[in-house]
Design an enzyme around this catalytic site. Structure first.
Site, PDB file in Angstrom:
ATOM      1  CG  ASP A 158      -5.495   2.487   0.869  1.00 24.43           C
ATOM      2  OD1 ASP A 158      -6.370   1.838   0.344  1.00 24.43           O
ATOM      3  OD2 ASP A 158      -4.371   1.883   1.283  1.00 24.43           O
TER       4      ASP A 158
ATOM      5  CG  MET B 255     -11.323   3.496   1.795  1.00 24.70           C
ATOM      6  SD  MET B 255     -10.137   3.409   3.372  1.00 24.70           S
ATOM      7  CE  MET B 255      -8.435   3.372   2.609  1.00 24.70           C
TER       8      MET B 255
ATOM      9  CG  MET C 196      -8.226   7.434   2.526  1.00 18.65           C
ATOM     10  SD  MET C 196      -7.278   7.706   4.137  1.00 18.65           S
ATOM     11  CE  MET C 196      -6.477   6.011   4.164  1.00 18.65           C
TER      12      MET C 196
ATOM     13  CG  HIS D  46      -9.398   0.409  -0.832  1.00 13.14           C
ATOM     14  ND1 HIS D  46      -8.897   0.157   0.328  1.00 13.14           N
ATOM     15  CD2 HIS D  46     -10.914   0.427  -0.605  1.00 13.14           C
ATOM     16  CE1 HIS D  46      -9.842   0.079   1.281  1.00 13.14           C
ATOM     17  NE2 HIS D  46     -11.136   0.245   0.957  1.00 13.14           N
TER      18      HIS D  46
ATOM     19  CG  ASP E 251      -6.137  -2.288   3.223  1.00 11.36           C
ATOM     20  OD1 ASP E 251      -5.197  -2.212   4.058  1.00 11.36           O
ATOM     21  OD2 ASP E 251      -6.708  -1.587   2.623  1.00 11.36           O
TER      22      ASP E 251
ATOM     23  CG  HIS F  56      -4.034  -1.531  -1.796  1.00  8.09           C
ATOM     24  ND1 HIS F  56      -5.078  -2.144  -2.446  1.00  8.09           N
ATOM     25  CD2 HIS F  56      -4.337  -0.756  -0.804  1.00  8.09           C
ATOM     26  CE1 HIS F  56      -6.005  -1.904  -1.304  1.00  8.09           C
ATOM     27  NE2 HIS F  56      -5.804  -0.884  -0.536  1.00  8.09           N
TER      28      HIS F  56
ATOM     29  CG  MET G   2     -11.777  -2.345   4.840  1.00  6.51           C
ATOM     30  SD  MET G   2     -10.187  -1.887   4.235  1.00  6.51           S
ATOM     31  CE  MET G   2      -9.582  -1.009   5.424  1.00  6.51           C
TER      32      MET G   2
ATOM     33  CB  SER H 241      -0.799  -0.108   1.326  1.00  6.20           C
ATOM     34  OG  SER H 241      -1.543   1.347   1.387  1.00  6.20           O
TER      35      SER H 241
END
Length: 225
Positions: free
Chosen positions: A36, A69, A38, A67, A176, A34, A138, A9
């Site tokens: 993320d 979020m 947000m 991913h 994750d 990976h 998660m 990540s």
């Protein structure tokens, strides 16, 4: 040959030297990047968006796993696919019309994934599991790196594996949150196939060696461990 995948990540990388992190993943035994995303609303933090993903994807020589979020992710599927996402995962909790968003991802040309927060039951996936490529469980509450692994997630991984089996789905289970050498074997034995590791990799003195150790774990799924 290892039957599982390792996805470092980049949220845990040093963004002052992002090129070094990209080179590390490219040249290591890692399988995926990976990333993320947000938004400061669905989760407390804000990370990065399409522009940074586009820059990473241009340098990435491996699968780019994005991913999301974020709230109302359906508004952004096309733009993340154009930025270079090979796979896009949305949160079940963020989608009023989850089936519609999964179809949007597939129509964009990306692989489709759905993530579940620790409190969300696996049953939320029952009506979309046959359309999914990945299920992201998660194992911490999302929004911050470096959290401790929630061990109650182990039974949830088994439940997810059972749901996939019953529906004859091709989905693979990704985990994750707090993943490292101390718990990777347990989650693999419970049915996980993709290990997302952030702090365990980028916080190590030798990140490539940690990736190699994660890849070398020999753990076949068993009925109940």
């Amino acid at each position: 040959m290892s039957s599982h995948l390792v996805a470092p990540s980049l949220l845990a990388a040093d963004f002052r030297h992002l090129d070094r992190a990209i080179d590390l993943v490219n040249t290591s035994e890692a399988d995926w990047f990976h990333l993320d995303v947000m938004d400061g609303r669905f989760v407390p933090n804000i990370s990065f968006g399409q522009f940074i993903i586009e820059q990473i994807a241009q340098g990435a020589e491996k699968y780019v796993d994005v991913h999301l979020m974020i709230e109302d992710p359906g508004r952004y599927i096309e733009s993340f696919a154009r930025a270079g996402a090979n796979g896009i995962t949305v949160h079940a909790e963020a989608c009023t019309h989850l089936h519609r968003v999964v179809q949007q991802i597939k129509e964009s040309g990306a692989k489709a994934g759905v993530a579940l927060n620790p409190h969300t039951p696996v049953s939320h996936l029952e009506n979309v599991i046959e359309d999914l490529d990945t299920v992201l469980i998660m194992t911490v509450n999302p929004g911050f790196g470096g959290q401790k692994f929630i061990y109650q997630s182990i039974p949830k991984l088994r439940q997810t594996r059972d749901l996939i089996t019953v529906h004859n789905s091709r989905a693979v289970i990704e985990v994750d949150g707090g993943i490292g050498l101390q718990n990777a074997q347990k989650v693999l034995e419970a049915g996980a196939r993709v290990l997302v590791a952030g702090s365990a990799v980028f916080g190590a003195d030798d990140p490539a060696a940690v990736i190699s150790q994660l890849k070398a774990i020999d753990a076949n799924p068993v009925a109940y461990v």
